[in-house]
Design a protein around this motif. Structure first.
Motif, PDB file in Angstrom:
ATOM      1  N   LEU A  60       0.806  -1.217   0.000  1.00  0.00           N
ATOM      2  CA  LEU A  60       0.000   0.000   0.000  1.00  0.00           C
ATOM      3  C   LEU A  60       0.842   1.270   0.000  1.00  0.00           C
ATOM      4  N   ALA A  61       1.990   1.230   0.685  1.00  0.00           N
ATOM      5  CA  ALA A  61       2.800   2.434   0.819  1.00  0.00           C
ATOM      6  C   ALA A  61       3.492   2.813  -0.482  1.00  0.00           C
ATOM      7  N   LEU A  62       3.949   1.815  -1.261  1.00  0.00           N
ATOM      8  CA  LEU A  62       4.636   2.146  -2.513  1.00  0.00           C
ATOM      9  C   LEU A  62       3.705   2.840  -3.516  1.00  0.00           C
ATOM     10  N   PRO A  63       2.491   2.316  -3.769  1.00  0.00           N
ATOM     11  CA  PRO A  63       1.572   3.083  -4.633  1.00  0.00           C
ATOM     12  C   PRO A  63       1.245   4.465  -4.067  1.00  0.00           C
ATOM     13  N   GLY A  64       1.075   4.547  -2.737  1.00  0.00           N
ATOM     14  CA  GLY A  64       0.792   5.844  -2.127  1.00  0.00           C
ATOM     15  C   GLY A  64       1.945   6.811  -2.292  1.00  0.00           C
ATOM     16  N   ASN A  65       3.178   6.299  -2.149  1.00  0.00           N
ATOM     17  CA  ASN A  65       4.362   7.140  -2.308  1.00  0.00           C
ATOM     18  C   ASN A  65       4.493   7.631  -3.735  1.00  0.00           C
ATOM     19  N   ALA A  66       4.270   6.747  -4.702  1.00  0.00           N
ATOM     20  CA  ALA A  66       4.353   7.145  -6.110  1.00  0.00           C
ATOM     21  C   ALA A  66       3.256   8.139  -6.463  1.00  0.00           C
ATOM     22  N   TYR A  67       2.076   7.956  -5.900  1.00  0.00           N
ATOM     23  CA  TYR A  67       0.966   8.891  -6.127  1.00  0.00           C
ATOM     24  C   TYR A  67       1.322  10.276  -5.598  1.00  0.00           C
ATOM     25  N   GLN A  68       1.918  10.309  -4.421  1.00  0.00           N
ATOM     26  CA  GLN A  68       2.210  11.586  -3.755  1.00  0.00           C
ATOM     27  C   GLN A  68       3.421  12.289  -4.347  1.00  0.00           C
ATOM     28  N   THR A  69       4.479  11.528  -4.662  1.00  0.00           N
ATOM     29  CA  THR A  69       5.728  12.161  -5.104  1.00  0.00           C
ATOM     30  C   THR A  69       6.175  11.602  -6.455  1.00  0.00           C
ATOM     31  N   ASN A  70       7.112  10.651  -6.430  1.00  0.00           N
ATOM     32  CA  ASN A  70       7.666  10.084  -7.658  1.00  0.00           C
ATOM     33  C   ASN A  70       8.161   8.663  -7.379  1.00  0.00           C
ATOM     34  N   TRP A  71       9.096   8.194  -8.215  1.00  0.00           N
ATOM     35  CA  TRP A  71       9.575   6.814  -8.070  1.00  0.00           C
ATOM     36  C   TRP A  71      10.885   6.735  -7.287  1.00  0.00           C
ATOM     37  N   ASN A  72      11.150   7.704  -6.437  1.00  0.00           N
ATOM     38  CA  ASN A  72      12.390   7.702  -5.658  1.00  0.00           C
ATOM     39  C   ASN A  72      12.517   6.436  -4.811  1.00  0.00           C
ATOM     40  N   ALA A  73      11.409   5.934  -4.253  1.00  0.00           N
ATOM     41  CA  ALA A  73      11.443   4.743  -3.404  1.00  0.00           C
ATOM     42  C   ALA A  73      11.865   3.499  -4.181  1.00  0.00           C
ATOM     43  N   PHE A  74      11.703   3.523  -5.510  1.00  0.00           N
ATOM     44  CA  PHE A  74      12.095   2.369  -6.324  1.00  0.00           C
ATOM     45  C   PHE A  74      13.613   2.175  -6.337  1.00  0.00           C
ATOM     46  N   VAL A  75      14.363   3.230  -6.026  1.00  0.00           N
ATOM     47  CA  VAL A  75      15.827   3.128  -6.000  1.00  0.00           C
ATOM     48  C   VAL A  75      16.264   2.080  -4.967  1.00  0.00           C
ATOM     49  N   PHE A  76      15.485   1.961  -3.887  1.00  0.00           N
ATOM     50  CA  PHE A  76      15.777   0.925  -2.889  1.00  0.00           C
ATOM     51  C   PHE A  76      15.840  -0.449  -3.552  1.00  0.00           C
ATOM     52  N   SER A  77      14.909  -0.721  -4.456  1.00  0.00           N
ATOM     53  CA  SER A  77      14.884  -2.010  -5.141  1.00  0.00           C
ATOM     54  C   SER A  77      16.101  -2.194  -6.045  1.00  0.00           C
ATOM     55  N   LEU A  78      16.597  -1.109  -6.597  1.00  0.00           N
ATOM     56  CA  LEU A  78      17.756  -1.202  -7.492  1.00  0.00           C
ATOM     57  C   LEU A  78      19.021  -1.632  -6.759  1.00  0.00           C
ATOM     58  N   SER A  79      19.010  -1.526  -5.431  1.00  0.00           N
ATOM     59  CA  SER A  79      20.172  -1.961  -4.648  1.00  0.00           C
ATOM     60  C   SER A  79      20.178  -3.474  -4.441  1.00  0.00           C
ATOM     61  N   LEU A  80      19.059  -4.124  -4.712  1.00  0.00           N
ATOM     62  CA  LEU A  80      18.937  -5.554  -4.416  1.00  0.00           C
ATOM     63  C   LEU A  80      19.936  -6.436  -5.169  1.00  0.00           C
ATOM     64  N   PRO A  81      20.203  -6.190  -6.470  1.00  0.00           N
ATOM     65  CA  PRO A  81      21.183  -7.057  -7.147  1.00  0.00           C
ATOM     66  C   PRO A  81      22.544  -7.058  -6.469  1.00  0.00           C
ATOM     67  N   ILE A  82      22.981  -5.924  -5.931  1.00  0.00           N
ATOM     68  CA  ILE A  82      24.276  -5.846  -5.259  1.00  0.00           C
ATOM     69  C   ILE A  82      24.272  -6.756  -4.034  1.00  0.00           C
ATOM     70  N   ALA A  83      23.257  -6.586  -3.186  1.00  0.00           N
ATOM     71  CA  ALA A  83      23.175  -7.389  -1.953  1.00  0.00           C
ATOM     72  C   ALA A  83      22.949  -8.860  -2.270  1.00  0.00           C
ATOM     73  N   ALA A  84      22.112  -9.148  -3.277  1.00  0.00           N
ATOM     74  CA  ALA A  84      21.800 -10.536  -3.607  1.00  0.00           C
ATOM     75  C   ALA A  84      23.038 -11.281  -4.119  1.00  0.00           C
ATOM     76  N   LEU A  85      23.829 -10.640  -4.950  1.00  0.00           N
ATOM     77  CA  LEU A  85      25.027 -11.283  -5.488  1.00  0.00           C
ATOM     78  C   LEU A  85      26.064 -11.528  -4.392  1.00  0.00           C
ATOM     79  N   ILE A  86      26.209 -10.562  -3.477  1.00  0.00           N
ATOM     80  CA  ILE A  86      27.118 -10.754  -2.341  1.00  0.00           C
ATOM     81  C   ILE A  86      26.641 -11.919  -1.478  1.00  0.00           C
ATOM     82  N   ALA A  87      25.335 -11.996  -1.259  1.00  0.00           N
ATOM     83  CA  ALA A  87      24.770 -13.072  -0.437  1.00  0.00           C
ATOM     84  C   ALA A  87      25.025 -14.438  -1.063  1.00  0.00           C
ATOM     85  N   VAL A  88      24.799 -14.540  -2.366  1.00  0.00           N
ATOM     86  CA  VAL A  88      24.968 -15.823  -3.049  1.00  0.00           C
ATOM     87  C   VAL A  88      26.424 -16.274  -3.010  1.00  0.00           C
TER      88      VAL A  88
END
Length: 495
Positions: A60-88
């Motif tokens: 619910l918060a991600l659609p609300g955040n995008a509605y209110q502002t922009n896609w800045n919160a999506f940058v958090f998701s872009l960090s996942l490949p870095i952490a996922a590859l280190i984890a693997v």
């Protein structure tokens, strides 16, 4: 909600409870309850890790955040490949080598029993708060949609999840997570398709209106440290996801539950990467809602026309715009997101209590009935989580306090883990000095400004707290250990 929506919702709720509880007959040992005898297909563990990432709040918060502002919160998701590859490459092989149901056995081997108790206690307190917070915020949302009592929603959700997660163990959690992951993705896709057809001009209008309003922006690319710029959110995401993958029992338990090293690594990688397109879908859904109401395809009531009420727009849309039956499915999707996260906390919390406390300190000889202990531990986490959720009713300011305390409880965990995993010279004294300094930094950056009322004018954005604290723990612990000059000879570290 009409009768069809209620039928869809309660059929889902009853079905998932009965399905999860049906694994009761397979839980005759602590190994079955905590690791499922390592007998899960990779795709189910992948979906479980993904569902653990997604709570009803992000739904619910991600659609609300995008509605209110922009896609800045999506940058958090872009960090996942870095952490996922280190984890693997590093984390998954380490935990598979140790082969303990608990993530914190490793820390005792490196720094002594104090480290295991400290981090496991922090984890348990964080999970109780997490359960209570998710139940409370989920109840607020469902109350907005249906008008049902917040307390009743908290009790129904908490008891429902507790029944199947307590009876079914990790097998119930992983298999229901897999189903709930599919349900929540399906619900988001249905809303997206509906909005695309409902907006006059379709995708062309979405691009035009959204671009003009800056809705597709990923945020400022400047280097200000007191704002949620692209870079601040990205580095925050890297550290949070390293903490998830590296020291969070919810994830580590799934590495151990996988049937092989290869499947554990594959599930860790794809479970995280799946969140990227799904979170993008949530952000796109928020933009679609903005365009839908800006283009007069739909009309918001006056009380929701302020951007401060953005989080309530999606629930309003679900109730007032979707066809009968689909509304019930979407509410089930929201519940699915919350239930998957809460059930994970119940089972992983019970595993920590059993492995890190009962088995470690009170019953070393194994003369006990482990299933009974695990049932009681799971019930305790559930009851405490429900109590926290109920305590939050009508006291919304408590949320800020809880999150500040959660940062204190969990802030030293990642730095301590990295210190033990990546250095050969780290010793007990160095680790203690590093952790104490890191906690001091967290209190100084997050709790003190909150208590002094200066949180609205920070020198550093709150996202950077975990980054600085982790760096302080790791570097100071390493330097102190270097001066003490003792080298660790065990093989429980990353080469």
């Amino acid at each position: 909600m009409n009768w069809l929506d209620l039928v869809v919702f309660f059929v889902y709720l009853a079905g998932i409870t009965l399905f999860g509880a049906s694994f009761y007959k397979h839980n005759k040992s602590s190994e079955a309850y905590t690791t499922g005898r390592h007998n899960f297909p990779a795709w189910a563990v992948t979906m479980s890790i993904f569902a653990t990432f997604v709570s009803s709040i992000s739904y619910l918060a991600l659609p609300g955040n995008a509605y209110q502002t922009n896609w800045n919160a999506f940058v958090f998701s872009l960090s996942l490949p870095i952490a996922a590859l280190i984890a693997v490459k590093y984390f998954v092989p380490l935990y598979r080598k140790i082969n303990s149901p608990s993530a914190y056995t490793f820390l005792e081997a490196r720094f002594g029993v104090w480290a295991r108790v400290y981090v496991s206690a922090c984890y348990l307190m964080t999970q109780v708060m997490r359960v209570g917070t998710i139940l409370y915020l989920l109840a607020i949302t469902i109350n907005t949609i249906t008008g049902w009592s917040i307390a009743v929603i908290i009790l129904i959700t908490g008891i429902t999840v507790l029944i199947y997660s307590m009876l079914g163990g990790i097998q119930a959690v992983i298999w229901t997570d897999a189903i709930q992951g599919i349900v929540l993705i399906g619900g988001a896709l249905i809303c997206t398709v509906y909005l695309l057809f409902a907006i006059p001009g379709g995708m062309t209008t979405v691009v035009e209106v959204g671009s003009e309003a800056g809705k597709f922006s990923l945020g400022s690319f400047g280097f200000e440290l007191d704002k949620a710029t692209f870079w601040v959110v990205l580095i925050y995401g890297v550290f949070i996801n390293l903490q998830n993958y590296g020291i969070d029992q919810n994830y580590v338990q799934r590495y151990i539950a996988s049937s092989s090293d290869k499947e554990a690594g594959s599930s860790a990688l794809w479970g995280g990467l799946l969140y990227i397109p799904v979170s993008l879908l949530f952000m796109f859904l928020g933009t679609l809602l903005y365009v839908y109401y800006q283009s007069d395809a739909g009309v918001l009531p006056p009380e929701l026309q302020s951007m401060d009420q953005a989080d309530k727009v999606f629930p309003f849309f679900i109730v007032n715009q979707l066809p009968s039956g689909i509304t019930g499915l979407l509410i089930a999707s929201i519940f699915a997101a919350g239930m998957s996260t809460v059930s994970t906390s119940f089972n992983s919390g019970a595993t920590v209590i059993y492995t890190d406390y009962y088995q470690r300190f009170f019953n070393k000889n194994g003369n006990h009935k482990p299933i009974v202990v695990l049932y009681i531990a799971s019930a305790a986490i559930g009851v405490l989580g429900v109590i926290v959720g109920l305590a939050m009713i009508n006291v919304e300011s408590v949320l800020d306090v809880w999150w500040k305390l959660a940062s204190v409880f969990s802030g030293g965990m990642l730095g301590l883990f990295l210190l033990g995993a990546f250095t050969q010279t780290a010793v007990k004294t160095g680790a203690i000095v590093g952790v104490l300094a890191g906690i001091g930094v967290i209190i100084w950056l997050s709790v003190v400004p909150f208590l002094m009322g200066t949180s609205d004018d920070p020198v550093l954005h709150s996202y950077l707290t975990i980054v600085i604290a982790t760096a302080v723990i790791f570097l100071l612990g390493f330097v102190v250990s270097m001066f003490l000059g003792k080298k660790d000879e065990s093989n429980l570290k990353i080469d």
